[in-house]
Design a protein around this motif. Structure first.
Motif, short mmCIF file in Angstrom:
data_model
loop_
_atom_site.label_atom_id
_atom_site.label_comp_id
_atom_site.label_asym_id
_atom_site.label_seq_id
_atom_site.Cartn_x
_atom_site.Cartn_y
_atom_site.Cartn_z
N PHE A 356 0.84 -1.19 0.00
CA PHE A 356 0.00 0.00 0.00
C PHE A 356 0.88 1.25 0.00
N ASN A 357 0.35 2.31 -0.60
CA ASN A 357 1.02 3.61 -0.59
C ASN A 357 0.13 4.59 0.16
N PRO A 358 0.44 4.83 1.44
CA PRO A 358 -0.43 5.69 2.25
C PRO A 358 -0.15 7.17 2.04
N GLY A 359 -1.14 7.99 2.35
CA GLY A 359 -0.99 9.43 2.34
C GLY A 359 -1.84 10.02 3.46
N TYR A 360 -1.50 11.23 3.85
CA TYR A 360 -2.27 11.91 4.89
C TYR A 360 -2.11 13.41 4.70
N GLY A 361 -3.01 14.17 5.31
CA GLY A 361 -2.90 15.62 5.15
C GLY A 361 -4.00 16.37 5.86
N LEU A 362 -4.04 17.66 5.61
CA LEU A 362 -5.04 18.53 6.23
C LEU A 362 -5.42 19.61 5.23
N GLY A 363 -6.55 20.28 5.52
CA GLY A 363 -7.00 21.28 4.56
C GLY A 363 -7.91 22.33 5.17
N LEU A 364 -8.14 23.36 4.38
CA LEU A 364 -9.01 24.48 4.73
C LEU A 364 -10.17 24.53 3.75
N ARG A 365 -11.36 24.86 4.24
CA ARG A 365 -12.55 24.99 3.41
C ARG A 365 -13.11 26.40 3.55
N VAL A 366 -13.49 27.00 2.42
CA VAL A 366 -14.16 28.31 2.41
C VAL A 366 -15.44 28.16 1.60
N MET A 367 -16.58 28.23 2.28
CA MET A 367 -17.86 28.07 1.61
C MET A 367 -18.30 29.42 1.07
N ILE A 368 -18.38 29.54 -0.25
CA ILE A 368 -18.70 30.82 -0.88
C ILE A 368 -20.17 30.92 -1.28
N ASN A 369 -20.90 29.80 -1.16
CA ASN A 369 -22.34 29.83 -1.37
C ASN A 369 -22.95 28.81 -0.41
N LYS A 370 -23.59 29.28 0.64
CA LYS A 370 -24.07 28.38 1.69
C LYS A 370 -25.25 27.55 1.24
N LYS A 371 -26.12 28.11 0.42
CA LYS A 371 -27.31 27.38 -0.02
C LYS A 371 -26.92 26.20 -0.90
N ASN A 372 -26.01 26.42 -1.84
CA ASN A 372 -25.58 25.36 -2.75
C ASN A 372 -24.32 24.65 -2.29
N ARG A 373 -23.73 25.13 -1.18
CA ARG A 373 -22.50 24.56 -0.60
C ARG A 373 -21.33 24.57 -1.57
N THR A 374 -21.27 25.56 -2.44
CA THR A 374 -20.09 25.72 -3.29
C THR A 374 -18.92 26.12 -2.40
N THR A 375 -17.85 25.35 -2.47
CA THR A 375 -16.75 25.48 -1.51
C THR A 375 -15.41 25.48 -2.22
N ILE A 376 -14.53 26.38 -1.79
CA ILE A 376 -13.13 26.35 -2.21
C ILE A 376 -12.38 25.45 -1.23
N THR A 377 -11.64 24.47 -1.75
CA THR A 377 -10.92 23.53 -0.90
C THR A 377 -9.42 23.65 -1.16
N ALA A 378 -8.66 23.79 -0.09
CA ALA A 378 -7.20 23.87 -0.17
C ALA A 378 -6.62 22.80 0.75
N ASP A 379 -5.85 21.86 0.20
CA ASP A 379 -5.31 20.74 0.96
C ASP A 379 -3.82 20.59 0.72
N TYR A 380 -3.14 20.09 1.75
CA TYR A 380 -1.74 19.67 1.57
C TYR A 380 -1.63 18.24 2.06
N GLY A 381 -1.04 17.37 1.22
CA GLY A 381 -0.90 15.97 1.57
C GLY A 381 0.55 15.52 1.53
N TRP A 382 0.87 14.56 2.39
CA TRP A 382 2.20 13.97 2.45
C TRP A 382 2.10 12.47 2.22
N GLY A 383 3.01 11.92 1.41
CA GLY A 383 3.03 10.50 1.14
C GLY A 383 4.39 9.90 1.44
N GLN A 384 4.63 8.70 0.95
CA GLN A 384 5.89 8.01 1.16
C GLN A 384 6.99 8.56 0.25
#
Length: 398
Positions: A356-384
């Protein structure tokens, strides 16, 4: 390899357009269209700098009370290496959810590194011990891709289940493998060696087929679910009479579940994803083999570059904890995630689930339209083995 994408004028240029805003809804007509044209700039070692637009749209094809939200995500990008990346991916729910139309259209003039087959493919180029005279590890490829996938599904009664068929077409052309290493030994490229051994061209090939599909669509909003689940079973048949270079068949399985942790704050949840893509019969051209990051929205394998792992079959799983960052507002949220993938390869004698090749990470979410839940997602991930990446997208990863 690191992939960095960021959006210009993150807040200043966000624009939400209401095409219709009435209380009278027309069946199978666009109602309450909302779209966000995002100016985009990106950079990665394969493409250089990329400039263009990454628009997102949501709308209803009926009354929102009994019709799920439709969505479309596009990319229109040009790079400093004179590459073009165009794509349009959509999920359209017709009136009362009686039909679902799923589209994935792409036109790429691009390049991408490949690393060979199996879960053990290394980062640094070396001679493949299982295939003397052939590279494995990072190798560069230029290619063009034309993709047209369109699936039509019919709802079974008033249930959450759908059955349908689709047509899938991929053409890879103008393929050129090369290495940037000076004075490197003269070895065959992974792509070329694989294709030649199975009777495929090394410069151009077509995969054309039909799919038999079963879906359970139980999510509240597909682009950013808070609860319930989704399942897909797709059996693809690629006969030569439809244009495929060789006959083959594949099976794709996709399951996603969303567990609420708070009735008051639905955004507080754990999401899990299981994904499998398996060669059932025949042979696939190299670039059509199951690969990390080549799912419909390119969201699998955060921590690894697209195409980093490839094989005749793949199994992938991911879990993500999503949570709000504000006490009484939904604008900002966060996430932590873990994932792992496994790939089989007859060429390297690797079986599925051996590694297996594992990965992990964290991210930030910015919801720009609450009714439709349109969201900007920014993530950083680390692997092997030093693999990592930064990802900026529209809507949740799954």
């Amino acid at each position: 390899m690191k992939t960095i994408i960021f959006t210009l004028a993150f807040f200043a240029f966000l624009l939400e357009v209401n095409a219709q805003d009435t209380t009278t809804y027309k069946s199978n007509k666009i109602n309450n269209l909302k779209w966000v044209p995002l100016p985009a700039v990106g950079s990665n070692p394969a493409n250089g700098w990329m400039f263009g637009l990454a628009p997102s749209a949501t709308w209803y094809m009926g009354n929102p009370a009994d019709t799920k939200m439709s969505n479309l995500v596009g990319n229109f990008l040009y790079t400093t290496k004179k590459q073009w990346i165009f794509s349009s991916r959509s999920n359209i729910f017709l009136d009362k959810n009686k039909w679902i139309l799923v589209g994935d259209w792409r036109y790429f003039i691009t390049s991408q590194p490949t690393f060979g087959l199996g879960s053990s493919a290394p980062n640094i180029p070396e001679e493949d011990p299982a295939r003397p005279g052939v590279w494995r590890g990072e190798q560069q490829m230029d290619f063009n891709l034309i993709r047209f996938y369109e699936t039509v599904l019919r709802r079974i009664g008033d249930s959450k289940f759908y059955l349908g068929m689709g047509y899938h077409f991929d053409q890879h052309s103008k393929i050129n493998s090369f290495t940037n290493e000076e004075n490197s030994p003269t070895l065959g490229f992974s792509h070329d060696a694989y294709n030649l051994a199975r009777g495929f061209s090394t410069e151009r090939y077509i995969l054309s087929g039909i799919t038999l599909n079963a879906i359970m669509e139980n999510r509240d909003i597909a682009v950013s679910p808070y609860e319930k689940n989704f399942a897909l079973l797709s059996y693809k048949i690629n006969p030569t009479f439809l244009g495929s270079d060789q006959s083959s068949s594949t099976l794709l399985l996709d399951y996603r579940h969303y567990f609420n942790l708070s009735e008051r704050r639905k955004r507080h949840l754990i999401a899990v994803w299981g994904y499998g893509n398996f060669l059932v019969s025949g042979n696939l051209p190299y670039m059509n083999l199951p690969s990390i990051g080549w799912d419909m929205f390119g969201r699998s394998g955060r921590a690894y570059a697209q195409g980093r792992f490839r094989g005749e079959s793949m199994a992938y799983t991911e879990a993500e904890y999503r949570f709000p960052l504000q006490k009484n507002k939904e604008t900002f949220g966060g996430t932590v995630f873990v994932n792992a993938g496994s790939f089989s390869s007859r060429d390297t004698n690797e079986k599925l689930f051996e590694q297996f090749n594992p990965g992990y990470g964290l991210g930030l979410r910015v919801m720009i339209n609450k009714k439709n839940r349109t969201t900007i997602t920014a993530d950083y991930g680390w692997g092997q083995k030093g693999n990592s990446g930064f990802y900026l997208n529209v809507n949740e990863s799954f």
